[in-house]
Design a protein around this motif. Structure first.
Motif, PDB file in Angstrom:
ATOM      1  N   ASN A   2       0.833  -1.203   0.000  1.00 44.17           N
ATOM      2  CA  ASN A   2       0.000   0.000   0.000  1.00 44.17           C
ATOM      3  C   ASN A   2       0.867   1.252   0.000  1.00 44.17           C
ATOM      4  O   ASN A   2       1.822   1.343   0.775  1.00 44.17           O
ATOM      5  N   GLU A 102      -8.342  -5.059   6.478  1.00 44.06           N
ATOM      6  CA  GLU A 102      -9.007  -6.339   6.182  1.00 44.06           C
ATOM      7  C   GLU A 102     -10.500  -6.128   5.965  1.00 44.06           C
ATOM      8  O   GLU A 102     -11.086  -6.646   5.013  1.00 44.06           O
ATOM      9  N   GLY A 105     -11.268  -4.388   2.784  1.00 42.89           N
ATOM     10  CA  GLY A 105     -11.174  -5.339   1.674  1.00 42.89           C
ATOM     11  C   GLY A 105     -12.431  -6.186   1.566  1.00 42.89           C
ATOM     12  O   GLY A 105     -12.976  -6.378   0.472  1.00 42.89           O
ATOM     13  N   ARG A 110     -12.193   0.548  -2.045  1.00 47.50           N
ATOM     14  CA  ARG A 110     -10.934   0.715  -2.786  1.00 47.50           C
ATOM     15  C   ARG A 110     -10.126   1.880  -2.226  1.00 47.50           C
ATOM     16  O   ARG A 110      -8.946   2.037  -2.529  1.00 47.50           O
ATOM     17  N   THR A 142      -3.815  -6.773   2.739  1.00 47.88           N
ATOM     18  CA  THR A 142      -4.908  -6.149   1.967  1.00 47.88           C
ATOM     19  C   THR A 142      -4.371  -4.929   1.235  1.00 47.88           C
ATOM     20  O   THR A 142      -3.861  -4.005   1.857  1.00 47.88           O
ATOM     21  N   GLN A 143      -4.524  -4.936  -0.071  1.00 48.10           N
ATOM     22  CA  GLN A 143      -4.039  -3.828  -0.893  1.00 48.10           C
ATOM     23  C   GLN A 143      -5.226  -3.009  -1.383  1.00 48.10           C
ATOM     24  O   GLN A 143      -6.139  -3.556  -1.995  1.00 48.10           O
ATOM     25  N   LEU A 144      -5.198  -1.703  -1.120  1.00 50.51           N
ATOM     26  CA  LEU A 144      -6.230  -0.817  -1.667  1.00 50.51           C
ATOM     27  C   LEU A 144      -5.576   0.178  -2.620  1.00 50.51           C
ATOM     28  O   LEU A 144      -4.360   0.367  -2.607  1.00 50.51           O
TER      29      LEU A 144
END
Ligand code: AR6
Length: 166
Positions: A2, A102, A105, A110, A142-144
């Motif tokens: 991130n 988390e 996600g 997003r 978790t990637q946003l």
């Protein structure tokens, strides 16, 4: 990984899918950023807190409610360790950021905006509160697309910029 965007301002005005609240175990509102979010979002947030968290929330954990009249879709509430009261387990502070991401996600968010959890009333030393935020957000699974770290004062914003540049 991130990427963190630093922001100077009020988290309640952020145009993101989810904003994060630095709440307390009771989950019934409070001062600081918690008070600002409940004020700006209106009574729907407290109604949702009562319905969804009848027993409150554990330190280091997170959970979501609707965002009422805020521009965000969700408020993700988390409870940081109260350093001033002797809760100094850094893992709990890292967990706040990780759990909030988390949940974001799971919701399909997003974009998200974080305050500096525990760095106000709870008294976590500012530089380490920022270091923990940076470490937990960048290291999270978790990637946003858009992750903002919102500082409410010029002093804390400058400290965030300094650490992001390091
Ligand atoms: N937007 C962004 N950041 C803010 C805002 C805002 N509108 N208002 C304050 N901050 P705090 P904590 C910053 O005290 O230390 C509450 O009463 C503030 O300058 O809100 O985790 C809860 O109900 C600081 O840098 O949260 C709990 O009882 C950061 O947000 C307790 O305080 C966190 O400060 C939680 O204490």
């Amino acid at each position: 990984m991130n990427v963190i965007t630093p922001v100077l301002g009020d988290i309640t005005t952020q145009q993101v899918d989810a904003i994060v609240n630095a709440a307390n175990n009771a989950m019934r509102g409070g001062g600081g950023v918690d008070g600002a979010i409940h004020r700006a979002g209106g009574p729907a947030i407290l109604r949702d807190c009562i319905a969804r968290f009848p027993n409150g929330l554990a330190t280091g954990d997170a959970g979501w409610t609707t965002a009422g009249e805020l521009p965000a879709r969700w408020v993700i509430h988390t409870v940081g360790p109260n350093y001033a009261a002797g809760q100094r387990d850094r893992a709990l502070l890292l967990s706040c950021y990780r759990r909030a991401l988390e949940i974001a996600g799971e919701l399909g968010a997003r974009s998200i905006a974080f305050p500096l959890i525990s760095a106000g009333v709870y008294g976590w030393p500012l530089d380490d509160a920022i270091a923990a935020a940076v470490e937990a957000i960048t290291g999270a699974t978790t990637q946003l697309d858009d992750v903002r770290l919102v500082a409410f004062s010029r002093n804390s914003y400058d400290a965030v910029l300094q650490q992001l540049a390091a």
